[in-house]
Each structure stands twice: as C-alpha cells, then as structure tokens.
Design a protein around this motif. Structure first.
Motif, PDB file in Angstrom:
ATOM      1  N   GLY A  70       1.086  -1.124  -0.062  1.00 50.60           N
ATOM      2  CA  GLY A  70      -0.125   0.327   0.002  1.00 50.60           C
ATOM      3  C   GLY A  70       0.790   1.304  -0.312  1.00 50.60           C
ATOM      4  N   ALA A  71       2.281   0.902   0.325  1.00 46.19           N
ATOM      5  CA  ALA A  71       2.797   2.557   0.138  1.00 46.19           C
ATOM      6  C   ALA A  71       2.880   3.024  -1.107  1.00 46.19           C
ATOM      7  CB  ALA A  71       3.926   1.816   0.807  1.00 46.19           C
ATOM      8  N   THR A  72       2.909   4.335  -1.131  1.00 45.13           N
ATOM      9  CA  THR A  72       3.936   4.475  -2.346  1.00 45.13           C
ATOM     10  C   THR A  72       4.785   5.197  -2.125  1.00 45.13           C
ATOM     11  OG1 THR A  72       1.685   5.192  -3.499  1.00 45.13           O
ATOM     12  CG2 THR A  72       3.331   6.135  -4.236  1.00 45.13           C
ATOM     13  N   VAL A  73       6.322   5.023  -3.555  1.00 47.12           N
ATOM     14  CA  VAL A  73       7.479   5.373  -2.981  1.00 47.12           C
ATOM     15  C   VAL A  73       7.561   6.170  -4.350  1.00 47.12           C
ATOM     16  CG1 VAL A  73       8.219   4.278  -1.236  1.00 47.12           C
ATOM     17  CG2 VAL A  73       8.722   3.806  -3.350  1.00 47.12           C
ATOM     18  N   GLU A  74       8.822   7.391  -4.231  1.00 48.96           N
ATOM     19  CA  GLU A  74       9.802   7.821  -5.891  1.00 48.96           C
ATOM     20  C   GLU A  74      10.584   7.362  -5.545  1.00 48.96           C
ATOM     21  OE1 GLU A  74       7.809  10.577  -7.553  1.00 48.96           O
ATOM     22  OE2 GLU A  74       6.218   9.757  -5.878  1.00 48.96           O
ATOM     23  N   LEU A  75      10.489   6.945  -6.998  1.00 52.41           N
ATOM     24  CA  LEU A  75      11.752   6.276  -7.411  1.00 52.41           C
ATOM     25  C   LEU A  75      12.877   7.425  -9.038  1.00 52.41           C
ATOM     26  CD1 LEU A  75      13.814   3.953  -8.276  1.00 52.41           C
ATOM     27  CD2 LEU A  75      12.260   2.835 -10.191  1.00 52.41           C
ATOM     28  N   ARG A  76      13.421   7.642  -8.954  1.00 50.55           N
ATOM     29  CA  ARG A  76      14.669   8.320  -9.715  1.00 50.55           C
ATOM     30  C   ARG A  76      15.481   7.340 -10.185  1.00 50.55           C
ATOM     31  NH1 ARG A  76      14.712  12.998 -12.351  1.00 50.55           N
ATOM     32  NH2 ARG A  76      17.070  13.841 -12.809  1.00 50.55           N
ATOM     33  N   VAL A  77      15.263   7.799 -11.634  1.00 50.52           N
ATOM     34  CA  VAL A  77      16.470   6.667 -12.320  1.00 50.52           C
ATOM     35  C   VAL A  77      17.357   7.500 -13.182  1.00 50.52           C
ATOM     36  CG1 VAL A  77      16.881   4.743 -13.092  1.00 50.52           C
ATOM     37  CG2 VAL A  77      14.870   4.909 -11.735  1.00 50.52           C
ATOM     38  N   PRO A  78      18.720   7.478 -12.759  1.00 53.78           N
ATOM     39  CA  PRO A  78      19.470   8.240 -14.493  1.00 53.78           C
ATOM     40  C   PRO A  78      19.638   7.987 -15.120  1.00 53.78           C
ATOM     41  CG  PRO A  78      20.739   7.275 -12.629  1.00 53.78           C
ATOM     42  CD  PRO A  78      19.434   6.636 -12.239  1.00 53.78           C
ATOM     43  N   TRP A  79      19.444   8.241 -16.908  1.00 55.22           N
ATOM     44  CA  TRP A  79      19.750   7.586 -17.769  1.00 55.22           C
ATOM     45  C   TRP A  79      21.200   6.713 -18.365  1.00 55.22           C
ATOM     46  CZ3 TRP A  79      15.063   8.259 -18.935  1.00 55.22           C
ATOM     47  CH2 TRP A  79      14.157   8.982 -19.006  1.00 55.22           C
ATOM     48  N   PRO A  80      20.395   6.094 -18.369  1.00 61.16           N
ATOM     49  CA  PRO A  80      21.752   4.777 -18.659  1.00 61.16           C
ATOM     50  C   PRO A  80      23.655   5.914 -19.138  1.00 61.16           C
ATOM     51  CG  PRO A  80      19.774   3.906 -19.118  1.00 61.16           C
ATOM     52  CD  PRO A  80      19.615   5.020 -18.746  1.00 61.16           C
ATOM     53  N   GLY A  81      22.642   6.615 -20.334  1.00 63.40           N
ATOM     54  CA  GLY A  81      23.635   7.020 -21.284  1.00 63.40           C
ATOM     55  C   GLY A  81      24.302   8.478 -20.941  1.00 63.40           C
ATOM     56  N   GLY A  82      23.534   8.869 -19.736  1.00 62.23           N
ATOM     57  CA  GLY A  82      24.043  10.110 -19.129  1.00 62.23           C
ATOM     58  C   GLY A  82      23.615  11.006 -19.755  1.00 62.23           C
ATOM     59  N   SER A  83      23.712  12.203 -19.136  1.00 64.51           N
ATOM     60  CA  SER A  83      22.775  13.548 -19.040  1.00 64.51           C
ATOM     61  C   SER A  83      22.430  13.417 -20.915  1.00 64.51           C
ATOM     62  CB  SER A  83      22.998  14.748 -19.336  1.00 64.51           C
ATOM     63  OG  SER A  83      23.419  15.239 -17.722  1.00 64.51           O
ATOM     64  N   ILE A  84      21.047  14.325 -21.217  1.00 60.13           N
ATOM     65  CA  ILE A  84      20.494  14.198 -22.479  1.00 60.13           C
ATOM     66  C   ILE A  84      20.020  15.708 -22.540  1.00 60.13           C
ATOM     67  CG2 ILE A  84      20.056  12.430 -23.198  1.00 60.13           C
ATOM     68  CD1 ILE A  84      16.889  12.136 -22.466  1.00 60.13           C
ATOM     69  N   ALA A  85      19.207  16.056 -23.722  1.00 59.80           N
ATOM     70  CA  ALA A  85      18.896  17.508 -23.967  1.00 59.80           C
ATOM     71  C   ALA A  85      18.071  17.799 -25.464  1.00 59.80           C
ATOM     72  CB  ALA A  85      20.103  18.303 -24.213  1.00 59.80           C
ATOM     73  N   GLU A  86      17.555  16.766 -26.430  1.00 60.27           N
ATOM     74  CA  GLU A  86      16.227  16.377 -27.810  1.00 60.27           C
ATOM     75  C   GLU A  86      15.388  15.675 -26.831  1.00 60.27           C
ATOM     76  OE1 GLU A  86      17.925  17.729 -30.649  1.00 60.27           O
ATOM     77  OE2 GLU A  86      18.906  18.815 -28.883  1.00 60.27           O
TER      78      GLU A  86
END
Length: 102
Positions: A60-76
């Motif tokens: 029943g608990a809800t948690v936030e999950l943050r996962v970094p992009w495998p290839g590093g930072s993106i902008a497109e």
C-alpha cells in the motif's frame, strides 16, 4: 545544469508511457527500486538527467523512484526514447527477463 524539457514533450512522453507501457514502468520499478514488491508504477516526470516514477508497493505504500539515464545527461526529444528503452533493457537484464524487440 539539468535540461528541462518543454511541458508538451513531457505530457506526450508521460501519456505514452502510462497508457501504452504500464508493464514497462513496473519492470523499471522492480529493477531499480528498493526491492519491495511492486503493485503498479507510473512515470511522473523526467528531465535531462533521468526519469521519475511513483511506485505503489503491494503493501500500500507509494514511494518516489528516480533513475538516472544510462547514457548520461540528454537534451533532445529523440534521446528520451533511447534512454527509456535502455532503462527497459537494463531492467530486463537485471530481472532475467527476455526483452521484446524494439
């Protein structure tokens, strides 16, 4: 500085992930989360550094999950799909599941 995608791009990606790829969201949450059993997961956001999910555990608990992009930072916009597919593939690898063709 973290890249922030246009709200229209965010809405489109989140709509697609949460409408068409619910099972993929759960796989990502299972593979990258805290190990608790996952009942459901929704992608809630993303930026140039990674994606965010709201993960509902079976208890029943809800948690936030943050996962970094495998290839590093993106902008497109086109890079978002590539990185989500990479997360899916890595989730399958971690869980011992054969990924579907892309």
């Amino acid at each position: 500085m973290t890249y922030v995608f246009d709200p229209e791009i965010q809405r489109a990606v989140l709509g697609h992930m949460n409408d068409d790829h619910r099972d993929d969201n759960v796989l990502i949450a299972r593979a990258f989360g805290d190990g608790a059993p996952v009942a459901s997961a929704r992608m809630t956001g993303f930026d140039g550094d990674g994606g965010d999910w709201a993960v509902a555990h079976e208890g029943g608990a809800t948690v936030e999950l943050r996962v970094p992009w495998p290839g590093g930072s993106i902008a497109e916009r086109r890079e978002v799909r590539r990185e989500i597919v990479a997360l899916y593939d890595e989730a399958c690898r971690r869980l011992g599941i054969e990924p579907r063709p892309h």
